[in-house]
Design an enzyme around this catalytic site. Structure first.
Site, PDB file in Angstrom:
ATOM      1  N   SER A  65       0.835  -1.201   0.000  1.00 31.44           N
ATOM      2  CA  SER A  65       0.000   0.000   0.000  1.00 31.44           C
ATOM      3  C   SER A  65       0.871   1.252   0.000  1.00 31.44           C
ATOM      4  O   SER A  65       2.056   1.221   0.342  1.00 31.44           O
ATOM      5  CB  SER A  65      -0.927   0.012   1.211  1.00 31.44           C
ATOM      6  OG  SER A  65      -0.170   0.145   2.410  1.00 31.44           O
ATOM      7  N   HIS A  66       0.276   2.363  -0.373  1.00 34.26           N
ATOM      8  CA  HIS A  66       0.994   3.635  -0.380  1.00 34.26           C
ATOM      9  C   HIS A  66       1.618   3.916   0.973  1.00 34.26           C
ATOM     10  O   HIS A  66       2.802   4.267   1.068  1.00 34.26           O
ATOM     11  CB  HIS A  66       0.048   4.774  -0.780  1.00 34.26           C
ATOM     12  CG  HIS A  66       0.685   6.112  -0.737  1.00 34.26           C
ATOM     13  ND1 HIS A  66       0.630   6.922   0.375  1.00 34.26           N
ATOM     14  CD2 HIS A  66       1.426   6.781  -1.650  1.00 34.26           C
ATOM     15  CE1 HIS A  66       1.306   8.025   0.139  1.00 34.26           C
ATOM     16  NE2 HIS A  66       1.789   7.976  -1.093  1.00 34.26           N
TER      17      HIS A  66
END
Length: 109
Positions: A65-66
């Protein structure tokens, strides 16, 4: 009540600081150096906050994920996929984030 929030260990390290619940870009100005950023998710617009935060906790996401990727780049602890973190962590409460174990302790609310 004291307890723990658990999620995916996404970036190693430990950090202690006040939980700062950030719900949207409108809340960005509330984050102070040493705060633990607690939010639902992050995207590229949130990247500058990683240079201020002591650690990051998100309700969604995984290792790719970011939040996880940027936390590793900034070398700050991160726990992602921590369900209900926004409801369980009180804004301003001191929390200990362990990015290797995927735990956030010192939860009060």
């Amino acid at each position: 009540m004291t307890g723990a929030v658990t999620g995916v260990p996404a970036s190693p390290g430990r950090a202690l600081g006040p939980a700062r619940l950030v719900r949207s870009v409108d809340d960005f100005g509330r984050l102070r150096p040493g705060d633990v950023l607690v939010c639902r998710t992050t995207d590229p617009a949130w990247t500058p906050l990683f240079h201020v935060a002591a650690a990051v906790v998100t309700e969604t996401g995984g290792l790719l994920s970011h939040a996880a990727i940027v936390a590793r780049e900034c070398r700050i602890p991160a726990v992602v996929g921590a369900a209900d973190a926004m409801a369980l962590l009180a804004d301003g409460a001191q929390v200990l984030v362990d990015g290797a174990l995927g735990t956030v302790t010192g939860v009060t609310r």
